[in-house]
Design a protein around this motif. Structure first.
Motif, PDB file in Angstrom:
ATOM      1  N   LEU A 119     -56.008 -42.084 -14.232  1.00 30.44           N
ATOM      2  CA  LEU A 119     -55.230 -43.312 -14.122  1.00 30.44           C
ATOM      3  C   LEU A 119     -56.169 -44.482 -13.859  1.00 30.44           C
ATOM      4  N   SER A 120     -55.777 -45.661 -14.280  1.00 31.45           N
ATOM      5  CA  SER A 120     -56.559 -46.863 -14.027  1.00 31.45           C
ATOM      6  C   SER A 120     -55.649 -48.064 -14.249  1.00 31.45           C
ATOM      7  N   HIS A 121     -55.623 -48.984 -13.299  1.00 27.96           N
ATOM      8  CA  HIS A 121     -54.793 -50.183 -13.408  1.00 27.96           C
ATOM      9  C   HIS A 121     -55.295 -51.228 -12.422  1.00 27.96           C
ATOM     10  N   ALA A 122     -54.831 -52.424 -12.570  1.00 28.54           N
ATOM     11  CA  ALA A 122     -55.260 -53.506 -11.682  1.00 28.54           C
ATOM     12  C   ALA A 122     -54.773 -53.256 -10.265  1.00 28.54           C
ATOM     13  N   GLY A 123     -55.537 -53.696  -9.284  1.00 21.46           N
ATOM     14  CA  GLY A 123     -55.096 -53.659  -7.900  1.00 21.46           C
ATOM     15  C   GLY A 123     -55.885 -52.725  -7.011  1.00 21.46           C
ATOM     16  N   ASP A 154     -60.251 -49.266  -5.131  1.00 20.75           N
ATOM     17  CA  ASP A 154     -59.906 -50.215  -6.175  1.00 20.75           C
ATOM     18  C   ASP A 154     -59.300 -49.417  -7.331  1.00 20.75           C
ATOM     19  N   SER A 155     -58.072 -49.737  -7.711  1.00 21.28           N
ATOM     20  CA  SER A 155     -57.330 -48.965  -8.705  1.00 21.28           C
ATOM     21  C   SER A 155     -57.882 -49.090 -10.121  1.00 21.28           C
ATOM     22  N   THR A 156     -58.813 -50.014 -10.349  1.00 24.16           N
ATOM     23  CA  THR A 156     -59.425 -50.092 -11.674  1.00 24.16           C
ATOM     24  C   THR A 156     -60.385 -48.922 -11.896  1.00 24.16           C
ATOM     25  N   GLN A 157     -60.801 -48.269 -10.811  1.00 23.03           N
ATOM     26  CA  GLN A 157     -61.626 -47.070 -10.945  1.00 23.03           C
ATOM     27  C   GLN A 157     -60.739 -45.924 -11.426  1.00 23.03           C
ATOM     28  N   ALA A 174     -49.615 -46.712  -0.744  1.00 26.87           N
ATOM     29  CA  ALA A 174     -49.271 -48.121  -0.984  1.00 26.87           C
ATOM     30  C   ALA A 174     -50.203 -48.653  -2.049  1.00 26.87           C
ATOM     31  N   ASN A 175     -49.698 -49.603  -2.840  1.00 30.50           N
ATOM     32  CA  ASN A 175     -50.550 -50.248  -3.838  1.00 30.50           C
ATOM     33  C   ASN A 175     -50.144 -51.706  -3.963  1.00 30.50           C
ATOM     34  N   THR A 176     -51.119 -52.507  -4.332  1.00 33.98           N
ATOM     35  CA  THR A 176     -50.867 -53.917  -4.564  1.00 33.98           C
ATOM     36  C   THR A 176     -51.722 -54.370  -5.746  1.00 33.98           C
ATOM     37  N   PRO A 177     -51.209 -55.139  -6.666  1.00 33.75           N
ATOM     38  CA  PRO A 177     -49.794 -55.481  -6.745  1.00 33.75           C
ATOM     39  C   PRO A 177     -48.981 -54.224  -7.014  1.00 33.75           C
ATOM     40  N   PRO A 178     -47.697 -54.265  -6.662  1.00 35.92           N
ATOM     41  CA  PRO A 178     -46.887 -53.048  -6.829  1.00 35.92           C
ATOM     42  C   PRO A 178     -46.823 -52.620  -8.286  1.00 35.92           C
ATOM     43  N   SER A 179     -47.100 -51.343  -8.533  1.00 29.33           N
ATOM     44  CA  SER A 179     -47.016 -50.833  -9.900  1.00 29.33           C
ATOM     45  C   SER A 179     -45.678 -50.166 -10.158  1.00 29.33           C
ATOM     46  N   PHE A 180     -44.900 -49.963  -9.128  1.00 31.48           N
ATOM     47  CA  PHE A 180     -43.535 -49.414  -9.254  1.00 31.48           C
ATOM     48  C   PHE A 180     -42.555 -50.431  -8.742  1.00 31.48           C
TER      49      PHE A 180
END
Length: 180
Positions: A119-123, A154-157, A174-180
């Protein structure tokens, strides 16, 4: 919740045809038709792609009609199930207006994982293991966590979660910005 009817309702409210939503989301209009007729149950990833074409967050999609007050407490039975298959994701505070944090209560049986694709996404995201054992892969490194252990990255990793051991994995994340 009837995901098919809910998707059809929000698509129509956005004044989009199945074909236009398919083009925006990168899926086939046949897939959208099957989802709306409840012939297939979309994965979280597929549903997120569809909602990105509207645009709408998963939290907004699953939020029930709200009154004008901001809830403070979210009882267990009020936390919508966002998971599919073996993994349970219970969203806490999904209907909160302007929500800046995604907070999830997650449960995975032994051997379950988020899939072979990392998985990889902003935040950013973080969490703490409540029960069971977690193998966490982040940016090519592997970690094993047990009850009380936490993570923050860092969720981009590129990352992946696997439930290891002989008991279910339970964690709060928890994640920010919220992905759900």
């Amino acid at each position: 919740m009837d995901i098919g009817n809910r998707l059809k309702t929000v698509r129509q409210q956005a004044q989009l045809s199945q074909r236009e939503l398919a083009k925006r989301s990168g899926v086939t209009n046949g897939f959208i038709s099957q989802v709306e007729k409840n012939q297939v149950s979309p994965s979280i990833g597929s549903l997120k792609r569809l909602l990105d074409g509207l645009p709408m967050s998963l939290a907004e999609f699953f939020a029930e009609a709200e009154d004008n007050s901001n809830p403070v407490v979210y009882r267990a039975e009020e936390q919508p199930e966002l998971g599919s298959g073996d993994i349970s994701y219970r969203l806490i505070g999904g209907g909160f207006p302007g929500r800046a944090i995604g907070l999830l209560r997650e449960t995975m049986p032994p051997g379950a994982d988020t899939g072979p694709e990392l998985l990889s996404h902003a935040g950013q995201e973080c969490g703490v293991v409540l029960r069971g054992r977690l193998r966490l892969t982040v940016g090519g490194q592997e970690f094993e966590l047990g009850p009380g252990d936490g993570y923050y990255f860092d969720s981009t990793q590129p990352h992946r979660f696997i439930s290891i051991g002989d008991q279910p994995l339970e964690l709060v994340s928890a994640n920010t910005p919220p992905s759900f």
